[in-house]
Design an enzyme around this catalytic site. Sequence first.
Site, short mmCIF file in Angstrom:
data_model
loop_
_atom_site.label_atom_id
_atom_site.label_comp_id
_atom_site.label_asym_id
_atom_site.label_seq_id
_atom_site.Cartn_x
_atom_site.Cartn_y
_atom_site.Cartn_z
N GLU A 292 1.04 -6.24 8.76
CA GLU A 292 0.00 -5.19 9.41
C GLU A 292 -1.25 -6.14 9.15
O GLU A 292 -1.26 -7.02 8.69
CB GLU A 292 -0.01 -4.02 8.52
CG GLU A 292 -0.50 -4.12 7.13
CD GLU A 292 -1.06 -2.93 6.49
OE1 GLU A 292 -2.12 -2.37 6.70
OE2 GLU A 292 -0.09 -2.18 5.65
N LYS B 141 1.57 4.83 -2.07
CA LYS B 141 0.42 4.40 -2.91
C LYS B 141 0.10 5.65 -3.89
O LYS B 141 0.30 6.82 -3.60
CB LYS B 141 -0.87 4.50 -2.16
CG LYS B 141 -1.01 3.28 -0.88
CD LYS B 141 -1.89 3.20 -0.12
CE LYS B 141 -2.22 2.21 0.88
NZ LYS B 141 -1.16 2.09 1.89
#
Length: 303
Positions: A25, A160
């Site tokens: 990414e 996360k």
Amino acid sequence: MNKYLEVSSEVKAALEAGKPVVALESTIISHGMPYPQNVETALLVERTIRDNGAVPATVAIIGGRLKAGLSEAEIEYLGKKGRGVAKASRRDLPVLVAKGMDGATTVTTTMIIAAMAGIRVFATGGIGGVHRGAETTMDISADLEELAQTPVMVICAGAKSILDLGLTLEYLETKGVPVIGYGTEELPAFYTRRSGFKVDYRLDSPEELAAAFRAKLEMGLRGGMLVTNPIPEEYSMDPEVIGAAIDKAVREAKEQGIHGKETTPFLLARIKDITGGDSLASNIQLVLNNARLAARTAAALSR
């Protein structure tokens, strides 16, 4: 080939020859770290993938073109421009392309562009998920929907830890996304190796990961596969320290009215400041760890 897609000559040659390719990414470049550390890290991740037998394909939108495979100059451009580059999710692609704009790809858009190019394996830091308080805010990352529909294996260090990990797993189960623990039965929590939540299956080698994903593709099942790879022990942070930092950052975000796609960059930046930079060092190491596993898995898949 999609007329909006531009695949680098190196990546195109590798794909045509059946060689392993790993997508990366670009949000981590433009929104994840300060310059020049962002560029240095991006190039180090690419080098790590090469050292482990695969070709890196960093993904971004530049001048309205969907790019699979960036040059060093393009990575430098994104790093210097930083937050001046739009953070691009699925909803942003039509306008960014039509207006010839730049975009840093999230997990969602990296998966989309990787799938268009024929890349099956993608390494990232951590995925988005169900945010804390989502039962009232409905703040749920588009990453989860993309995993439900796009046939790419995503290798990450878990979700996360700013998120509601239990609800994130429930959402993935509803969408039929297999959550695999690499060498673990417990979901890693990004900065730490343990979360208290179980994954669906434990697999212990790149060959096992590749076999499971190949079977999914050959059965024609929709969607991707999520592989959660724990951060190396020596870089794992104390759960109490990181937990306290996350709680403080979440409170500050609420007080300042931070919401939507600005939430994650704000929280990660504040956590870095609160931990004196320790979280950023851990972040870099877990991305490198995921890149190594992704390269080896892509190699096994290409065999």
